[in-house]
Design a protein around this motif. Structure first.
Motif, short mmCIF file in Angstrom:
data_model
loop_
_atom_site.label_atom_id
_atom_site.label_comp_id
_atom_site.label_asym_id
_atom_site.label_seq_id
_atom_site.Cartn_x
_atom_site.Cartn_y
_atom_site.Cartn_z
N ASP A 31 5.13 -2.18 -9.28
CA ASP A 31 5.57 -3.56 -9.13
C ASP A 31 4.73 -4.23 -8.05
OD1 ASP A 31 7.13 -5.87 -8.10
OD2 ASP A 31 8.55 -5.24 -9.65
N ILE A 32 4.04 -5.30 -8.40
CA ILE A 32 3.13 -5.97 -7.47
C ILE A 32 3.87 -6.56 -6.28
CG2 ILE A 32 3.23 -8.19 -8.67
CD1 ILE A 32 0.11 -6.59 -7.04
N PHE A 33 5.15 -6.93 -6.48
CA PHE A 33 5.95 -7.48 -5.38
C PHE A 33 6.13 -6.43 -4.29
CE2 PHE A 33 10.08 -8.08 -3.34
CZ PHE A 33 9.95 -9.37 -2.84
N PHE A 34 6.55 -5.22 -4.68
CA PHE A 34 6.75 -4.16 -3.69
C PHE A 34 5.42 -3.70 -3.11
CE2 PHE A 34 10.65 -3.69 -6.27
CZ PHE A 34 11.57 -3.85 -5.25
N LEU A 35 4.37 -3.69 -3.92
CA LEU A 35 3.05 -3.30 -3.41
C LEU A 35 2.61 -4.23 -2.28
CD1 LEU A 35 0.01 -2.18 -5.50
CD2 LEU A 35 -0.29 -3.80 -3.65
N ARG A 36 2.77 -5.53 -2.49
CA ARG A 36 2.37 -6.49 -1.46
C ARG A 36 3.28 -6.40 -0.24
NH1 ARG A 36 -1.71 -9.63 -2.78
NH2 ARG A 36 -2.27 -9.93 -4.98
N GLY A 37 4.58 -6.14 -0.47
CA GLY A 37 5.49 -5.97 0.65
C GLY A 37 5.13 -4.78 1.51
N ILE A 38 4.79 -3.66 0.86
CA ILE A 38 4.37 -2.46 1.59
C ILE A 38 3.09 -2.75 2.37
CG2 ILE A 38 3.43 -0.13 1.29
CD1 ILE A 38 5.40 0.20 -1.05
N SER A 39 2.17 -3.50 1.76
CA SER A 39 0.91 -3.84 2.44
C SER A 39 1.16 -4.67 3.70
CB SER A 39 -0.01 -4.61 1.48
OG SER A 39 -0.37 -3.81 0.37
N VAL A 40 2.13 -5.58 3.63
CA VAL A 40 2.46 -6.40 4.81
C VAL A 40 2.97 -5.51 5.94
CG1 VAL A 40 4.08 -8.11 5.71
CG2 VAL A 40 2.87 -8.55 3.57
N VAL A 41 3.89 -4.61 5.63
CA VAL A 41 4.44 -3.72 6.66
C VAL A 41 3.35 -2.83 7.24
CG1 VAL A 41 6.12 -1.89 7.14
CG2 VAL A 41 6.73 -3.76 5.59
N ALA A 42 2.47 -2.33 6.38
CA ALA A 42 1.36 -1.50 6.86
C ALA A 42 0.46 -2.29 7.81
CB ALA A 42 0.55 -0.97 5.67
N SER A 43 0.16 -3.53 7.46
CA SER A 43 -0.67 -4.37 8.33
C SER A 43 0.00 -4.62 9.68
CB SER A 43 -0.97 -5.71 7.64
OG SER A 43 -1.84 -5.53 6.54
N MET A 44 1.31 -4.79 9.66
CA MET A 44 2.04 -4.99 10.93
C MET A 44 1.95 -3.75 11.80
SD MET A 44 5.37 -7.00 9.40
CE MET A 44 6.23 -7.09 10.97
N CYS A 45 2.04 -2.57 11.20
CA CYS A 45 1.89 -1.32 11.96
C CYS A 45 0.49 -1.21 12.54
CB CYS A 45 2.20 -0.12 11.07
SG CYS A 45 3.94 0.05 10.62
N PHE A 46 -0.52 -1.58 11.75
CA PHE A 46 -1.89 -1.53 12.25
C PHE A 46 -2.07 -2.50 13.42
CE2 PHE A 46 -3.57 0.29 8.11
CZ PHE A 46 -4.01 1.46 8.70
N ILE A 47 -1.46 -3.68 13.34
CA ILE A 47 -1.58 -4.66 14.42
C ILE A 47 -1.02 -4.09 15.72
CG2 ILE A 47 -0.67 -6.86 15.28
CD1 ILE A 47 -0.98 -7.92 12.41
N MET A 48 0.18 -3.47 15.64
CA MET A 48 0.77 -2.87 16.84
C MET A 48 -0.09 -1.74 17.38
SD MET A 48 4.88 -2.97 16.11
CE MET A 48 4.81 -2.28 14.44
N PHE A 49 -0.68 -0.97 16.45
CA PHE A 49 -1.56 0.13 16.86
C PHE A 49 -2.77 -0.39 17.62
CE2 PHE A 49 -5.37 2.62 15.70
CZ PHE A 49 -5.08 3.81 16.35
#
Length: 225
Positions: A31-49
């Motif tokens: 599901d592209i909706f969940f894929l994009r949602g997961i990508s957003v959370v991953a990007s937020m983790c990278f930003i904090m890192f």
């Protein structure tokens, strides 16, 4: 429990591990909706890192990724709110086409024609040109190669999918053995639609691939009568 989790994330390396784990999860999400949602959370983790590391170029890029994915998420939500299925469409989406987004599914449904076939009617004829791909919604048919009956077809089975994939003539004759309601797509129109919608092409190929795999698994089992 929460303080323990917070202490874990005080180590920036843990944030990177979480981000990469989320990216790995995104590879198996359809599901592209969940894929994009997961990508957003991953990007937020990278930003904090990278904030911990005081490395700012990756932060700028990940903010950009969040903005792009956020825009697409908002678009998907808007489209889905305007999509409504009837009873038959809801059943099909839940049982066969769940790998597509609701909008992609409705594009597919707009191309389809509902048909009803009586007992003894041929849906395909071996070695004849095949210009339709079909899906049994409710009913039963048999697959004949020469004089041999090689398979039963029931609800949720595709017919003519090999002609759709290869462009060749029908490899078998499919005969209705009980009144059957089915969907039919004109292959030329369907291919033109998929050329305009690559994500729909990818999703439909996956669904057809699963159907073919199941048929291969079932081919060694005794036929039900």
């Amino acid at each position: 429990m929460l303080p323990v989790a917070i202490r874990h994330f005080q180590n920036p390396d843990n944030l990177a591990h979480v981000a990469y784990a989320l990216i790995a999860c995104s590879y198996v999400v359809r599901d592209i909706f969940f894929l994009r949602g997961i990508s957003v959370v991953a990007s937020m983790c990278f930003i904090m890192f990278f904030v911990h590391r005081e490395t700012y170029i990756p932060i700028y890029w990940n903010v950009g990724f969040i903005v792009v994915n956020g825009w697409h998420i908002a678009k998907i939500v808007t489209e889905r709110r305007g999509t409504h299925f009837n009873e038959y469409e809801t059943e099909l989406y839940q049982t066969v086409f769940g790998g597509l987004s609701p909008v992609e599914f409705m594009k597919l449904m707009r191309l389809a024609e509902w048909k009803l076939a009586g007992e003894g009617e041929e849906l395909t004829h071996q070695d004849s040109e095949q210009n339709q791909m079909m899906l049994i919604f409710h009913g039963r048919a048999e697959v004949h190669v020469g004089e041999n009956t090689i398979a039963d077809m029931r609800d949720g089975d595709f017919i003519g999918e090999m002609a759709f994939i290869t462009g060749e003539s029908a490899s078998a004759t499919v005969v209705v053995v009980a009144e059957t309601r089915y969907l039919a797509w004109n292959i030329s129109e369907l291919k033109a639609c998929l050329d305009r919608n690559p994500s729909l092409r990818f999703g439909l190929q996956g669904i057809i691939g699963e159907d073919l795999s199941r048929k291969l698994r079932d081919s060694g089992r005794p036929r039900l009568r």
